[in-house]
Design a protein around this motif. Sequence first.
Motif, mmCIF file in Angstrom:
data_model
loop_
_atom_site.group_PDB
_atom_site.id
_atom_site.type_symbol
_atom_site.label_atom_id
_atom_site.label_comp_id
_atom_site.label_asym_id
_atom_site.label_seq_id
_atom_site.Cartn_x
_atom_site.Cartn_y
_atom_site.Cartn_z
ATOM 1 N N TYR A 98 0.829 -1.199 0.000
ATOM 2 C CA TYR A 98 0.000 0.000 0.000
ATOM 3 C C TYR A 98 0.864 1.249 0.000
ATOM 4 O O TYR A 98 1.777 1.396 0.814
ATOM 5 C CB TYR A 98 -0.927 0.021 1.217
ATOM 6 C CG TYR A 98 -2.068 -0.961 1.101
ATOM 7 C CD1 TYR A 98 -1.905 -2.274 1.535
ATOM 8 C CD2 TYR A 98 -3.276 -0.589 0.536
ATOM 9 C CE1 TYR A 98 -2.940 -3.188 1.405
ATOM 10 C CE2 TYR A 98 -4.313 -1.490 0.413
ATOM 11 C CZ TYR A 98 -4.139 -2.789 0.842
ATOM 12 O OH TYR A 98 -5.160 -3.685 0.712
ATOM 13 N N THR A 144 -3.687 3.300 -0.674
ATOM 14 C CA THR A 144 -4.122 2.750 -1.951
ATOM 15 C C THR A 144 -3.205 1.590 -2.321
ATOM 16 O O THR A 144 -1.991 1.665 -2.107
ATOM 17 C CB THR A 144 -4.146 3.825 -3.054
ATOM 18 O OG1 THR A 144 -4.794 3.304 -4.211
ATOM 19 C CG2 THR A 144 -2.752 4.288 -3.433
ATOM 20 N N TYR A 151 1.435 8.704 -4.946
ATOM 21 C CA TYR A 151 0.076 9.174 -5.207
ATOM 22 C C TYR A 151 -0.153 10.445 -4.401
ATOM 23 O O TYR A 151 -0.035 10.425 -3.177
ATOM 24 C CB TYR A 151 -0.945 8.115 -4.802
ATOM 25 C CG TYR A 151 -0.834 6.834 -5.590
ATOM 26 C CD1 TYR A 151 0.078 5.850 -5.221
ATOM 27 C CD2 TYR A 151 -1.627 6.613 -6.695
ATOM 28 C CE1 TYR A 151 0.195 4.674 -5.942
ATOM 29 C CE2 TYR A 151 -1.521 5.440 -7.428
ATOM 30 C CZ TYR A 151 -0.607 4.479 -7.043
ATOM 31 O OH TYR A 151 -0.494 3.329 -7.764
ATOM 32 N N GLU A 209 -7.031 9.501 -5.489
ATOM 33 C CA GLU A 209 -6.271 8.302 -5.830
ATOM 34 C C GLU A 209 -6.246 7.292 -4.696
ATOM 35 O O GLU A 209 -5.707 6.205 -4.854
ATOM 36 C CB GLU A 209 -4.830 8.688 -6.210
ATOM 37 C CG GLU A 209 -4.751 9.573 -7.445
ATOM 38 C CD GLU A 209 -3.317 9.894 -7.820
ATOM 39 O OE1 GLU A 209 -2.695 10.735 -7.135
ATOM 40 O OE2 GLU A 209 -2.815 9.304 -8.790
ATOM 41 N N TYR A 210 -6.791 7.660 -3.560
ATOM 42 C CA TYR A 210 -6.756 6.795 -2.387
ATOM 43 C C TYR A 210 -8.116 6.154 -2.133
ATOM 44 O O TYR A 210 -9.158 6.796 -2.283
ATOM 45 C CB TYR A 210 -6.313 7.599 -1.162
ATOM 46 C CG TYR A 210 -4.838 7.930 -1.208
ATOM 47 C CD1 TYR A 210 -4.387 9.101 -1.826
ATOM 48 C CD2 TYR A 210 -3.894 7.067 -0.658
ATOM 49 C CE1 TYR A 210 -3.028 9.385 -1.893
ATOM 50 C CE2 TYR A 210 -2.547 7.358 -0.712
ATOM 51 C CZ TYR A 210 -2.116 8.517 -1.327
ATOM 52 O OH TYR A 210 -0.779 8.800 -1.392
ATOM 53 N N ASP A 211 -8.068 4.893 -1.742
ATOM 54 C CA ASP A 211 -9.284 4.117 -1.556
ATOM 55 C C ASP A 211 -9.719 4.011 -0.098
ATOM 56 O O ASP A 211 -10.898 3.778 0.178
ATOM 57 C CB ASP A 211 -9.087 2.701 -2.104
ATOM 58 C CG ASP A 211 -8.780 2.703 -3.588
ATOM 59 O OD1 ASP A 211 -7.821 2.022 -3.985
ATOM 60 O OD2 ASP A 211 -9.491 3.396 -4.329
#
Length: 127
Positions: A32, A99, A108, A113-115
């Motif tokens: 990650y 992410t 990032y 862009e991050y989940d």
Amino acid sequence: QVQLVESGGGLVQPGGSLRLSCALSRSTLDYYAIGWFRQAPGTEREGISFISSRESTTDYVDSVKGRFTISRDNAKNTVYLQMNNLKPEDTAIYYCAATFDYSGRKIYTGSDEYDYWGTGTQVTVSS
């Protein structure tokens, strides 16, 4: 579902230091990429520090460069943000985000862009 929990915030005087932690659970941190973001009242969330997954490449926004250091301890599933020489304008809620990135090289910088996101920790810099 990956979970992130921030800790280490608090009240500190100008010039002081804090170390924030971001603990990742329900997965392994190794793959990650992580970002630290902050949001002050009345402002938009801004990304301030980023670290890639396996290669641990880092990047910083200019306002914190030279004062903040991001690092990761994959064995502890934790990312840190060491903040030195804190200023009143650093006052904000600080969030970490993750992410998945198997390649290990990419930084990032955009929030979209991050989940996965933590719920934040308050940092207040005041005398």
